[in-house]
Design a protein around this motif. Structure first.
Motif, PDB file in Angstrom:
ATOM      1  N   ASP A 265      23.540  28.361  -9.802  1.00 36.98           N
ATOM      2  CA  ASP A 265      23.647  29.817  -9.644  1.00 36.98           C
ATOM      3  C   ASP A 265      24.240  30.100  -8.261  1.00 36.98           C
ATOM      4  O   ASP A 265      23.543  30.054  -7.238  1.00 36.98           O
ATOM      5  CB  ASP A 265      22.245  30.421  -9.803  1.00 36.98           C
ATOM      6  N   LEU A 266      25.503  30.412  -8.260  1.00 38.05           N
ATOM      7  CA  LEU A 266      26.218  30.534  -6.977  1.00 38.05           C
ATOM      8  C   LEU A 266      25.746  31.748  -6.165  1.00 38.05           C
ATOM      9  O   LEU A 266      25.823  31.741  -4.931  1.00 38.05           O
ATOM     10  CB  LEU A 266      27.734  30.613  -7.223  1.00 38.05           C
ATOM     11  N   ALA A 267      25.246  32.776  -6.840  1.00 38.45           N
ATOM     12  CA  ALA A 267      24.751  33.952  -6.104  1.00 38.45           C
ATOM     13  C   ALA A 267      23.454  33.576  -5.387  1.00 38.45           C
ATOM     14  O   ALA A 267      23.344  33.725  -4.166  1.00 38.45           O
ATOM     15  CB  ALA A 267      24.519  35.104  -7.073  1.00 38.45           C
ATOM     16  N   SER A 290      33.008  26.877  -5.492  1.00 37.94           N
ATOM     17  CA  SER A 290      33.971  26.497  -6.531  1.00 37.94           C
ATOM     18  C   SER A 290      33.153  26.187  -7.763  1.00 37.94           C
ATOM     19  O   SER A 290      31.953  25.953  -7.653  1.00 37.94           O
ATOM     20  CB  SER A 290      34.790  25.274  -6.099  1.00 37.94           C
ATOM     21  N   SER A 291      33.796  26.207  -8.930  1.00 38.41           N
ATOM     22  CA  SER A 291      33.143  25.889 -10.201  1.00 38.41           C
ATOM     23  C   SER A 291      33.619  26.881 -11.250  1.00 38.41           C
ATOM     24  O   SER A 291      33.001  27.916 -11.479  1.00 38.41           O
ATOM     25  CB  SER A 291      31.608  25.958 -10.075  1.00 38.41           C
ATOM     26  N   ASP A 292      34.753  26.555 -11.840  1.00 37.08           N
ATOM     27  CA  ASP A 292      35.277  27.378 -12.941  1.00 37.08           C
ATOM     28  C   ASP A 292      35.375  28.858 -12.596  1.00 37.08           C
ATOM     29  O   ASP A 292      35.057  29.708 -13.429  1.00 37.08           O
ATOM     30  CB  ASP A 292      34.385  27.213 -14.184  1.00 37.08           C
ATOM     31  N   LEU A 293      35.815  29.169 -11.403  1.00 39.73           N
ATOM     32  CA  LEU A 293      35.876  30.570 -10.981  1.00 39.73           C
ATOM     33  C   LEU A 293      37.134  31.252 -11.502  1.00 39.73           C
ATOM     34  O   LEU A 293      38.162  30.614 -11.733  1.00 39.73           O
ATOM     35  CB  LEU A 293      35.860  30.648  -9.444  1.00 39.73           C
ATOM     36  N   ASP A 294      37.029  32.543 -11.704  1.00 41.19           N
ATOM     37  CA  ASP A 294      38.193  33.377 -11.972  1.00 41.19           C
ATOM     38  C   ASP A 294      37.886  34.776 -11.440  1.00 41.19           C
ATOM     39  O   ASP A 294      36.845  34.978 -10.790  1.00 41.19           O
ATOM     40  CB  ASP A 294      38.564  33.391 -13.460  1.00 41.19           C
ATOM     41  N   PHE A 296      36.832  37.379 -12.864  1.00 45.09           N
ATOM     42  CA  PHE A 296      35.629  38.017 -13.396  1.00 45.09           C
ATOM     43  C   PHE A 296      34.366  37.444 -12.758  1.00 45.09           C
ATOM     44  O   PHE A 296      33.467  38.187 -12.394  1.00 45.09           O
ATOM     45  CB  PHE A 296      35.581  37.869 -14.925  1.00 45.09           C
ATOM     46  N   THR A 297      34.299  36.097 -12.638  1.00 40.69           N
ATOM     47  CA  THR A 297      33.101  35.513 -12.010  1.00 40.69           C
ATOM     48  C   THR A 297      33.028  35.922 -10.539  1.00 40.69           C
ATOM     49  O   THR A 297      31.942  36.208 -10.025  1.00 40.69           O
ATOM     50  CB  THR A 297      33.070  33.973 -12.117  1.00 40.69           C
ATOM     51  N   ILE A 298      34.173  35.967  -9.867  1.00 45.27           N
ATOM     52  CA  ILE A 298      34.147  36.346  -8.446  1.00 45.27           C
ATOM     53  C   ILE A 298      33.658  37.788  -8.291  1.00 45.27           C
ATOM     54  O   ILE A 298      32.789  38.086  -7.465  1.00 45.27           O
ATOM     55  CB  ILE A 298      35.541  36.136  -7.798  1.00 45.27           C
ATOM     56  N   ASN A 300      31.793  39.433 -10.311  1.00 45.44           N
ATOM     57  CA  ASN A 300      30.387  39.465 -10.674  1.00 45.44           C
ATOM     58  C   ASN A 300      29.497  38.895  -9.576  1.00 45.44           C
ATOM     59  O   ASN A 300      28.447  39.447  -9.250  1.00 45.44           O
ATOM     60  CB  ASN A 300      30.219  38.649 -11.950  1.00 45.44           C
ATOM     61  N   LEU A 301      29.952  37.806  -8.984  1.00 38.25           N
ATOM     62  CA  LEU A 301      29.168  37.188  -7.910  1.00 38.25           C
ATOM     63  C   LEU A 301      29.095  38.123  -6.708  1.00 38.25           C
ATOM     64  O   LEU A 301      28.048  38.235  -6.061  1.00 38.25           O
ATOM     65  CB  LEU A 301      29.787  35.836  -7.518  1.00 38.25           C
ATOM     66  N   LYS A 302      30.172  38.814  -6.424  1.00 33.76           N
ATOM     67  CA  LYS A 302      30.146  39.757  -5.301  1.00 33.76           C
ATOM     68  C   LYS A 302      29.191  40.924  -5.600  1.00 33.76           C
ATOM     69  O   LYS A 302      28.470  41.384  -4.718  1.00 33.76           O
ATOM     70  CB  LYS A 302      31.566  40.256  -4.986  1.00 33.76           C
TER      71      LYS A 302
HETATM   72  N1  ATP Z   1      25.201  33.959 -10.392  1.00 30.37           N
HETATM   73  C1  ATP Z   1      26.160  33.766 -11.273  1.00 30.37           C
HETATM   74  N2  ATP Z   1      26.578  34.742 -12.072  1.00 30.37           N
HETATM   75  C2  ATP Z   1      27.551  34.553 -12.972  1.00 30.37           C
HETATM   76  N3  ATP Z   1      28.193  33.399 -13.136  1.00 30.37           N
HETATM   77  C3  ATP Z   1      27.849  32.364 -12.351  1.00 30.37           C
HETATM   78  C4  ATP Z   1      26.828  32.487 -11.397  1.00 30.37           C
HETATM   79  N4  ATP Z   1      26.706  31.297 -10.789  1.00 30.37           N
HETATM   80  C5  ATP Z   1      27.628  30.472 -11.331  1.00 30.37           C
HETATM   81  N5  ATP Z   1      28.324  31.094 -12.274  1.00 30.37           N
HETATM   82  C6  ATP Z   1      29.400  30.568 -13.136  1.00 30.37           C
HETATM   83  O1  ATP Z   1      28.789  30.028 -14.264  1.00 30.37           O
HETATM   84  C7  ATP Z   1      29.422  28.832 -14.719  1.00 30.37           C
HETATM   85  C8  ATP Z   1      28.432  27.681 -14.657  1.00 30.37           C
HETATM   86  O2  ATP Z   1      29.010  26.525 -15.177  1.00 30.37           O
HETATM   87  P1  ATP Z   1      28.195  25.360 -15.908  1.00 30.37           P
HETATM   88  O3  ATP Z   1      27.115  25.958 -16.720  1.00 30.37           O
HETATM   89  O4  ATP Z   1      29.192  24.501 -16.583  1.00 30.37           O
HETATM   90  O5  ATP Z   1      27.455  24.578 -14.845  1.00 30.37           O
HETATM   91  P2  ATP Z   1      27.547  24.204 -13.331  1.00 30.37           P
HETATM   92  O6  ATP Z   1      26.576  25.075 -12.646  1.00 30.37           O
HETATM   93  O7  ATP Z   1      28.943  24.231 -12.799  1.00 30.37           O
HETATM   94  O8  ATP Z   1      26.986  22.751 -13.270  1.00 30.37           O
HETATM   95  P3  ATP Z   1      27.650  21.348 -13.479  1.00 30.37           P
HETATM   96  O9  ATP Z   1      28.923  21.299 -12.692  1.00 30.37           O
HETATM   97  O10 ATP Z   1      26.624  20.438 -12.944  1.00 30.37           O
HETATM   98  O11 ATP Z   1      27.872  21.200 -14.955  1.00 30.37           O
HETATM   99  C9  ATP Z   1      30.617  28.662 -13.797  1.00 30.37           C
HETATM  100  O12 ATP Z   1      31.759  29.246 -14.403  1.00 30.37           O
HETATM  101  C10 ATP Z   1      30.240  29.444 -12.554  1.00 30.37           C
HETATM  102  O13 ATP Z   1      31.362  29.940 -11.842  1.00 30.37           O
END
Ligand code: ATP
Ligand code: PRP
Ligand code: NIO
Ligand code: MG
Length: 484
Positions: A265-267, A290-294, A296-298, A300-302
């Motif tokens: 949970d990046l937030a 980082s982690s599958d960001l685009d 919409f996620t950015i 939302n996280l903000k």
């Molecule tokens: N607080 C949040 N609110 C919404 N989206 C989030 C939040 N935190 C992370 N994310 C997004 O949710 C997705 C999480 O990806 P996923 O469930 O594959 O697991 P992960 O946390 O990256 O773990 P791993 O890399 O170990 O599989 C990503 O696209 C990330 O950017």
């Protein structure tokens, strides 16, 4: 820069049409084509035009080498005279284009090109290839920049890109539209894009302990270390170890540049991380995510109050994940006959796919009071705009929707790039293109720029173009009826 593109980077039907034109004696016919797109990608309000630099380099160097001719000869029963024609082939056309970084809209010629039909057919595929992809990525990057505000944006996509060219030119497109740096060092070298990076999980796994790994990395780069803290447990292990190393660096007169979060949970994690870093006195240590960001996620996280200073964006940007093609097209708009340009049209049962005939100019109509764009106007090239007189703008799909504009400036968007094969344009530096792009954005009201359900920006046809289109349509329908 290694920018050579083979003349064979085209569709076979271009070559067969070239041969058929040669056999038919029509290969020197002068024609005009427009390159444009019909529909905005990602639900965005505009497209960021990109790809011109590669188009220019390609056209400048366009040649058939002996090995290309040999291949064509082996594949096809072409007459030797045709191969001789290709041997001496050079691009001799006249090309107008929007500068890279320009905001563009459906139906507007991004490129207008005139030349002989031989060269115009040959280059279609490569032009669509370069402009379609680069504009798509620049547009996606502009969306990410829009939500990121002034945060740092890092392009991380190379490993997930559709092969090497896409990584390199996609990175350039991302930088042009507002990214700050890339992880790709070749793009850094080729285009002067700042290159940046952190370290991978493998660095941590390579050591007996996470702490040891962090210490070793920090020793190598005492003022430029960003530690990846999620290999084992972000809050229980990664952060405490990063803080320990950060404090050791501090005692030696250095600063831990950052930590990176790559999962979970990046937030929540970023807020906790910020608190822990600040409590330890590491207030200058930045948080990268980082982690599958685009976009919409950015966004939302903000909205969740995430404490993230820098965003690493890979897969979803470089592959234009939610819309992998712009769908740009290249259509013939005029034939030069008896010393005159004659407009041509392509009919479709889908009204949006009917082409707008003739050689055209595009103007951006700027309100002198607010400095903002009121709409764009597409005219025939020979039309002049009188800024002293009110201008009537209307929506070509709904001609009853019209507005009158006074006190405006009409900025022509298509610039001369080649005149009869000679380049007449000084390619701007990438930095200049970035600045120009930011100035372009400043011309538009926020309603057109938001990433969700933006207002539709008005693009008008001049009365003259509209009349020409209706006249050609009527003529074709009459002709079809007469044949029945
Ligand atoms: N607080 C949040 N609110 C919404 N989206 C989030 C939040 N935190 C992370 N994310 C997004 O949710 C997705 C999480 O990806 P996923 O469930 O594959 O697991 P992960 O946390 O990256 O773990 P791993 O890399 O170990 O599989 C990503 O696209 C990330 O950017
Ligand atoms: O998520 P993206 O936007 O594509 O950004 C690039 C990704 O590449 C790296 O790891 P990689 O994805 O190779 O490994 P992982 O899947 O285990 O995170 C990095 O840690 C990011 O997760
Ligand atoms: O430098 C990084 O952190 C990086 C580079 C490429 C892909 N993912 C992360
Ligand atoms: Mg990943």
């Amino acid at each position: 820069m290694d920018s050579f593109v083979s003349a064979l980077h085209t569709d076979k039907y271009q070559i067969t049409m070239m041969y058929a034109h040669y056999k038919n004696g029509t290969h020197q016919n002068r024609r005009a084509f427009d390159l444009y797109f019909r529909k905005l990608p990602f639900g965005n309000g505009y497209v960021v035009f990109a790809g011109l630099e590669r188009v220019v380099r390609y056209l400048e160097n366009l040649r058939f080498r002996e090995e290309d001719l040999l291949y064509l000869q082996q594949e096809n029963a072409f007459e030797p005279e045709f191969l001789d024609l290709l041997r001496s082939f050079r691009f001799t056309g006249t090309l107008y284009a929007m500068p890279e970084g320009t905001l563009a809209f459906p139906g507007e010629p991004l490129i207008r090109i005139e030349g002989n039909i031989l060269e115009l057919q040959l280059i279609e595929t490569a032009l669509l290839n370069f402009v379609g992809y680069q504009s798509l990525i620049a547009t996606k990057a502009a969306r990410v920049r829009h939500v990121a505000g002034n945060d740092t944006l890092l392009e991380f996509g190379t490993r997930r890109a559709q092969e090497m060219d896409a990584a390199i030119w996609g990175t350039r497109a991302a930088y042009l539209a507002g990214f700050d740096a890339t992880s790709n060092t070749l793009a850094g070298q080729r285009f002067g894009i700042p290159s940046r990076g952190t370290h991978a999980h493998a660095w941590v796994q390579d050591f007996a302990s996470e702490l040891e790994a962090f210490r070793a990395y920090a020793a190598a780069f005492p003022d430029a270390t960003t530690l990846l803290v999620d290999t084992y447990d972000t809050l229980k292990s990664g952060l405490p170890h990063a803080i320990k190393v950060g404090l050791e660096l501090k005692r030696q007169g250095h600063t831990l540049a950052g930590i990176r979060l790559d999962s979970g949970d990046l937030a929540y994690l970023s807020k906790q991380a910020r608190m822990m870093l600040d409590k330890a006195g590491l207030t200058d240590t930045k948080i990268t995510a980082s982690s599958d960001l685009d976009e919409f996620t950015i966004l939302n996280l903000k909205a969740q109050g995430a404490k993230i200073d820098a965003w690493g964006v890979g897969t979803k940007l470089i592959t234009a994940f939610d819309q992998p093609a712009l769908g740009a097209v290249y259509k013939m708009v005029a034939r030069f006959e008896d010393e005159e340009w004659v407009p041509t049209i392509k009919i479709s049962s889908n009204p949006a796919k009917i082409t707008t005939p003739g050689r055209k100019s595009v103007y951006r109509i700027i309100d002198r009071k607010s400095g903002k764009a009121r709409g764009d106007l597409i005219t025939a090239v020979e039309e002049k705009i009188d800024e002293g007189k009110p201008l009537q703008l209307f929506d070509p799909e709904h001609p009853y929707r019209r507005k009158k504009v006074k006190n405006f400036q009409a900025i022509p968007l298509l610039q001369p790039i080649f005149q009869e094969g000679r380049i007449v344009y000084a390619l701007p530096s990438l930095r200049e293109i970035r600045e120009y792009h930011q100035k372009q954005l400043a011309l538009f009201w926020e309603e057109y720029l938001r990433i969700l359900n933006p207002e539709v920006y008005p693009v008008s046809l001049s009365h003259q173009l509209w009349d020409t289109k209706q006249r050609l349509l009527a003529r074709i329908y009459d002709y079809i009826k007469a044949e029945e």
